[in-house]
Scaffold this motif. Sequence first.
Motif, PDB file in Angstrom:
ATOM      1  N   THR A   1      52.806   1.586 -33.766  1.00  0.00           N
ATOM      2  CA  THR A   1      51.399   1.188 -33.668  1.00  0.00           C
ATOM      3  C   THR A   1      51.186   0.192 -32.532  1.00  0.00           C
ATOM      4  O   THR A   1      50.332   0.399 -31.669  1.00  0.00           O
ATOM      5  CB  THR A   1      50.929   0.584 -35.009  1.00  0.00           C
ATOM      6  OG1 THR A   1      51.153   1.549 -36.035  1.00  0.00           O
ATOM      7  CG2 THR A   1      49.462   0.206 -34.965  1.00  0.00           C
TER       8      THR A   1
ATOM      9  N   GLY B   1      46.361  11.617 -35.776  1.00  0.00           N
ATOM     10  CA  GLY B   1      45.063  11.984 -36.330  1.00  0.00           C
ATOM     11  C   GLY B   1      43.912  11.297 -35.630  1.00  0.00           C
ATOM     12  O   GLY B   1      42.754  11.452 -36.035  1.00  0.00           O
ATOM     13  N   HIS B   2      44.212  10.539 -34.601  1.00  0.00           N
ATOM     14  CA  HIS B   2      43.143   9.920 -33.807  1.00  0.00           C
ATOM     15  C   HIS B   2      43.226  10.295 -32.323  1.00  0.00           C
ATOM     16  O   HIS B   2      42.278  10.825 -31.759  1.00  0.00           O
ATOM     17  CB  HIS B   2      43.165   8.408 -33.974  1.00  0.00           C
ATOM     18  CG  HIS B   2      42.249   7.707 -33.013  1.00  0.00           C
ATOM     19  ND1 HIS B   2      40.876   7.761 -33.139  1.00  0.00           N
ATOM     20  CD2 HIS B   2      42.491   7.006 -31.882  1.00  0.00           C
ATOM     21  CE1 HIS B   2      40.322   7.117 -32.131  1.00  0.00           C
ATOM     22  NE2 HIS B   2      41.266   6.652 -31.356  1.00  0.00           N
TER      23      HIS B   2
ATOM     24  N   ARG C   1      37.187  11.401 -36.920  1.00  0.00           N
ATOM     25  CA  ARG C   1      38.451  11.121 -36.238  1.00  0.00           C
ATOM     26  C   ARG C   1      39.282  12.397 -36.071  1.00  0.00           C
ATOM     27  O   ARG C   1      39.988  12.569 -35.088  1.00  0.00           O
ATOM     28  CB  ARG C   1      39.266  10.049 -36.957  1.00  0.00           C
ATOM     29  CG  ARG C   1      39.879  10.503 -38.274  1.00  0.00           C
ATOM     30  CD  ARG C   1      41.100   9.690 -38.670  1.00  0.00           C
ATOM     31  NE  ARG C   1      41.651  10.152 -39.932  1.00  0.00           N
ATOM     32  CZ  ARG C   1      42.513  11.165 -40.064  1.00  0.00           C
ATOM     33  NH1 ARG C   1      42.945  11.831 -39.008  1.00  0.00           N
ATOM     34  NH2 ARG C   1      42.954  11.523 -41.254  1.00  0.00           N
TER      35      ARG C   1
ATOM     36  N   ASP D   1      40.804  -1.217 -34.733  1.00  0.00           N
ATOM     37  CA  ASP D   1      40.310  -0.896 -33.390  1.00  0.00           C
ATOM     38  C   ASP D   1      41.438  -0.786 -32.371  1.00  0.00           C
ATOM     39  O   ASP D   1      41.447  -1.454 -31.332  1.00  0.00           O
ATOM     40  CB  ASP D   1      39.289  -1.964 -32.955  1.00  0.00           C
ATOM     41  CG  ASP D   1      38.210  -2.152 -34.013  1.00  0.00           C
ATOM     42  OD1 ASP D   1      37.685  -1.130 -34.479  1.00  0.00           O
ATOM     43  OD2 ASP D   1      37.928  -3.302 -34.395  1.00  0.00           O
TER      44      ASP D   1
ATOM     45  N   GLY E   1      37.572   5.305 -36.892  1.00  0.00           N
ATOM     46  CA  GLY E   1      38.744   6.161 -37.089  1.00  0.00           C
ATOM     47  C   GLY E   1      39.930   5.752 -36.236  1.00  0.00           C
ATOM     48  O   GLY E   1      40.876   6.520 -36.087  1.00  0.00           O
ATOM     49  N   ALA E   2      39.871   4.568 -35.659  1.00  0.00           N
ATOM     50  CA  ALA E   2      40.950   4.124 -34.773  1.00  0.00           C
ATOM     51  C   ALA E   2      41.681   2.907 -35.334  1.00  0.00           C
ATOM     52  O   ALA E   2      42.300   2.164 -34.592  1.00  0.00           O
ATOM     53  CB  ALA E   2      40.383   3.827 -33.390  1.00  0.00           C
TER      54      ALA E   2
ATOM     55  N   ILE F   1      44.809   1.622 -37.231  1.00  0.00           N
ATOM     56  CA  ILE F   1      46.143   2.200 -37.455  1.00  0.00           C
ATOM     57  C   ILE F   1      46.978   1.187 -38.240  1.00  0.00           C
ATOM     58  O   ILE F   1      47.024   0.008 -37.877  1.00  0.00           O
ATOM     59  CB  ILE F   1      46.840   2.526 -36.114  1.00  0.00           C
ATOM     60  CG1 ILE F   1      45.928   3.350 -35.185  1.00  0.00           C
ATOM     61  CG2 ILE F   1      48.175   3.244 -36.366  1.00  0.00           C
ATOM     62  CD1 ILE F   1      45.660   4.770 -35.611  1.00  0.00           C
TER      63      ILE F   1
END
Lengths: 475, 475, 475
Positions: free
Chosen positions: A341, A378-379, B72, B317, B331-332, B334
């Motif tokens: 990440t 998935g992004h 996403r 984000d 959707g970002a 993580i």
Amino acid sequence: MTAHSKWHLPEDRYFDPDPAQRRIAMELYKSVADLPIISPHGHVDPRLLADEHASFGTPADLLIIPDHYVFRMLYSQGVRLEELGIPRTDGVPVEKEHRKIWQVFADHYTLFRGTPTGAWLAHGLRDVFGIEEKVTGQTAQRIYDEIEAKLKSPEFRPRALFKRFNIEVLCTTDAATDRLTHHQAILHSRWDGTVRPTFRPDAVTHLLHPAWPENIEKLSEVSGIVVDGYPKFIKALEERRAFFKSMGARATDHAVESAYTEALIPAEAESIFQRGLQRKANAEDAHRFTAHMVMENARMSIEDGLVMQLHVGALRDHNDLIYRCFGTDKGADIPVASEFTRNLRPLLNRYGMDSRLTLILFTLDESTYARELAPLAGHYPAVKLGPPWWFHDSINGMNRYFDRVMETAGIYNTAGFNDDTRAFLSIPARHDLWRRTAANWVAGLVVRGVLDTEDAREMILDLGYRLARKVYNLG
Amino acid sequence: MTAHSKWHLPEDRYFDPDPAQRRIAMELYKSVADLPIISPHGHVDPRLLADEHASFGTPADLLIIPDHYVFRMLYSQGVRLEELGIPRTDGVPVEKEHRKIWQVFADHYTLFRGTPTGAWLAHGLRDVFGIEEKVTGQTAQRIYDEIEAKLKSPEFRPRALFKRFNIEVLCTTDAATDRLTHHQAILHSRWDGTVRPTFRPDAVTHLLHPAWPENIEKLSEVSGIVVDGYPKFIKALEERRAFFKSMGARATDHAVESAYTEALIPAEAESIFQRGLQRKANAEDAHRFTAHMVMENARMSIEDGLVMQLHVGALRDHNDLIYRCFGTDKGADIPVASEFTRNLRPLLNRYGMDSRLTLILFTLDESTYARELAPLAGHYPAVKLGPPWWFHDSINGMNRYFDRVMETAGIYNTAGFNDDTRAFLSIPARHDLWRRTAANWVAGLVVRGVLDTEDAREMILDLGYRLARKVYNLG
Amino acid sequence: MTAHSKWHLPEDRYFDPDPAQRRIAMELYKSVADLPIISPHGHVDPRLLADEHASFGTPADLLIIPDHYVFRMLYSQGVRLEELGIPRTDGVPVEKEHRKIWQVFADHYTLFRGTPTGAWLAHGLRDVFGIEEKVTGQTAQRIYDEIEAKLKSPEFRPRALFKRFNIEVLCTTDAATDRLTHHQAILHSRWDGTVRPTFRPDAVTHLLHPAWPENIEKLSEVSGIVVDGYPKFIKALEERRAFFKSMGARATDHAVESAYTEALIPAEAESIFQRGLQRKANAEDAHRFTAHMVMENARMSIEDGLVMQLHVGALRDHNDLIYRCFGTDKGADIPVASEFTRNLRPLLNRYGMDSRLTLILFTLDESTYARELAPLAGHYPAVKLGPPWWFHDSINGMNRYFDRVMETAGIYNTAGFNDDTRAFLSIPARHDLWRRTAANWVAGLVVRGVLDTEDAREMILDLGYRLARKVYNLG
């Protein structure tokens, strides 16, 4: 003469026992079982396919000596690598009598009970060589005879097996400095098998690689660009990528211990590179330079369209003694925990939204599947997940992968299957195991009411054939 | 006209295929399927329920634009957020034609194969809107018409669906500075739905939140306490908590990247707070201040009885570009690896033995379930575990949770289910999926002889209804 | 009088529901169910077996007061340890009325639904004490009566149960400074039970152990070597190991928070040791000294042949208050994430290739099973993996272990089962649960076509009996 036990390879193997699931799994499996094999990433020696008369050698040459999956297991139980004929880099002699090596292997065959190596070996021996009996200390020599005889016949030459295995395309893995002479020979021969090289620049991007200075020299030599600094280094790499592409390459491959990425400013890259040339680079330099080169290769991939593979998390050559005596790839690479990440954020913020980039991520740390990799795939449009890798290329490894990845990433952010093997004989067995396990997974979703059969039929085609072809641009 | 495929939502979905287990799972599921929904944590906009005439808008307004789970996945496959009508914060125009947005969504519907989003959408479309056909590029417009027409009828207004969904209580999530005008409107209306606010002070406790100074100003304003330093800050928070409580709140919520806790001495808290006001706080300041405020909120919970929720491990984000153009919750976010054992020790050593405190922990790092969270919940009286969260709110996520948590924590140290959604339509689908999956898990224990049916029947009532009600003090 | 519910302990419990798998699992299980118990690692008090008249005391003495698995669960739900009769180290009185303690336990019995503790208790109460009814608040006193009466009879004395449980060998865990008087008493008695000590030097190798200086004094005393510095310390340890060996010990045991290993040069070891003696050692000193002593013990194991056990990853006494009032082992040890690949490298590079060493690794961090431990065990001749430990000694814990370990390590790099318990009554229940779960796992491989029944029959004998005996050198 005593009756010996036979291989146990039932038609419906690797499927869950529930009859309803098994029936659906079998139907799905059959729809892909005979499709051609797409092998987008592996380590088969292209030399085997460059010469139509090439041979696999003895049974030990085929099945034991090149396969660290096999000999590490015997080593773990006290068999010395010398007994198994693994060549020492220091010239100390090792066992040369391949029948003896085979006997040691056979005497320890029960170690492979319940392991993927055991499954691949059984599949290959029975389906390719027609050996019906299990390998044991007693059957060892007779089986050796049979395999040996067959390996001498034209039907068992590499090119013949390539065709028999129904391989549509096989991608090898090749150093950035490789002149790809075997690939050239294949291209220029009348043989119609498709073998593509893959550009792997690790030996020139890892500053502390023992042979780095020589590798840079070689790079100058093969590229015709005198690599005396960072800008020329980049230029030479771009030249090599262009050359690989002209030879049919569709992808690059990068193996890193950590997924760390960082964009160095050119001056910094240059000064680290110079320290490397002067053999003054330290671990931090090497770490940052590798991180930077991962980013640079992503940029180049956007420019030249080569798919980028990133294999993360193996600590190589954990056992110093084995490394000193036998070199690399001796079954002593051990995974470490990985982080994606934060480490990939610089790269993904710069290139992850660019759909010209395909970045395929591989991990040895399964705790990252659901936590980091599936959410990233998935992004970000550029990210795809590679199949379960190495220690996880197994029934359970695949089940864990399906379980943890697919709900968040969806199957369309994954890249189908890779066999990643140097053991040529195991290729059909590995793809078959994937296809069976994938069919069983999809069938499990059907019997649980998650999927209807219409979707299931499409998904098994995607998993078993189409995704690898599409994501690696091999269609 | 061609026949189109129908949704596949069998009665016994999500149950294991074994007939014995399936029979028991069905019986257990039926005992909870029609119980009211307890929704103790989520992100539904209270505005929808404040006005009896409020509408969900178009099908795209209902199902796509507010739901980052949906968009996403399309974004990951190259669809631009602009095409999906996601509003840009910088004013650049985005797609306004909701039929077009719907078509793009429908054209990519197969991406949701095997995903929880796919399951929730199918459930909602069929059971709430009576749509029998699967969404595809071909059926898109007809389905749009149907949903659009229904959304215009009174039966599909938010309050009507709230009743139809049999929601006993719905808790929203609200900024500490929120005046809760929508909650007030609901309370003062003649409508008898129970909607409770939840106190979420993150925007005033995260010193580096871009809007922190303005948020502190707002806090002064709404609390009537001039927040010019740390003591007034605490006082203002206490005032807000009291206000939220008076408005029906039963819980607070805290989202942190790390579970780190630390008690600052007041002088230190004050000097960090002052640096924050002067916009001179650094990352270390913010990290420690957050850690301290988690402890302070635990103290306040002991005093005022509000249940404390701690959501750990999302790096928000991750994609800078998306954040700059579209803002948060796109959707970002993580996950990152999390640590609870050492990080929570300061808090738990001070407050964990106090049974006036209920601290509900949520993780995105499943490796902490069996290793840290279940052992902590199985020891400290104050600790309960929240249900599988976000990426893990899925069949497999729940199965992993049951598998890893329950043996050590026991079910009575867990907190039942949360839907945690801003997608109102998905609420019944999510609770139904939990109830099915929980019933299947309990049934699996019965068929394995771990539980008798007497215990099983109690446990499914606890998991499916009673635990959430009790732990969140909503009974 | 009302009918009370009975224990639910079906014959085929813990097997998967599929009839084919269940049939095979039962057959495999039956082949090991009655084999003697090998208990190579545990915490039974040898005093119980030293005196032929020893008694377990009351039901609360047997089942509650010594078993932190039991009382932590009640504590987590608000029961005070004082109510359960757990003795305080500060002399504050606690509940003395064992019937009352039992009633509290029984009133909370439903907390154990679905937990391994629940399974062990049910097994022990029914099979050993013949209690048919479930423990509830209502049945509590009658069951107390029954157990109490039986505990007073000779058939329920520790030695009698040892025989009834068919224990072939039981290994205890004993401080390096222990004179092993109970073991001596057992050896010199006419009783033929085999009870072996295990050498656990943690209290003299952990420099910051609160009692370290006194422990060193005791070490001088029992060894007859004045431990005034590092060389004498090593000599004293070697003397103690020799003594333990002479008393029947086959193994040593080392519990460490981190698996870190490091070889100190003697001068450094000496100066750290001296700082320890002067009570000036810091955390870093202690960390490095422990790391060094793990290496030293590996060296000694190579010399004296004692099997070495390394238990990694428990943060002990997480709850300060409980520790201060009640001492250690009170259900407040919480696992932390562990790392083996890098941490064990110094040790393994020095000793891992030596087949005179058997190093058995235990983890509380299951993410290391497939990632680190199975690859290490599948390479280094010295390394074996211990069974699922502590929180993972459960049906699911075992299933995860089989799933993640066996494909890479193979079963022959594992060490069979340990019960690791201080709860004597739970020993047969724990071994039975392992044998059932192992039989079910092997049966699962058979029905999936991974194994034939010939291999399966050997493997269950290995897992259920032979491996522990062989790896711990107890044959």
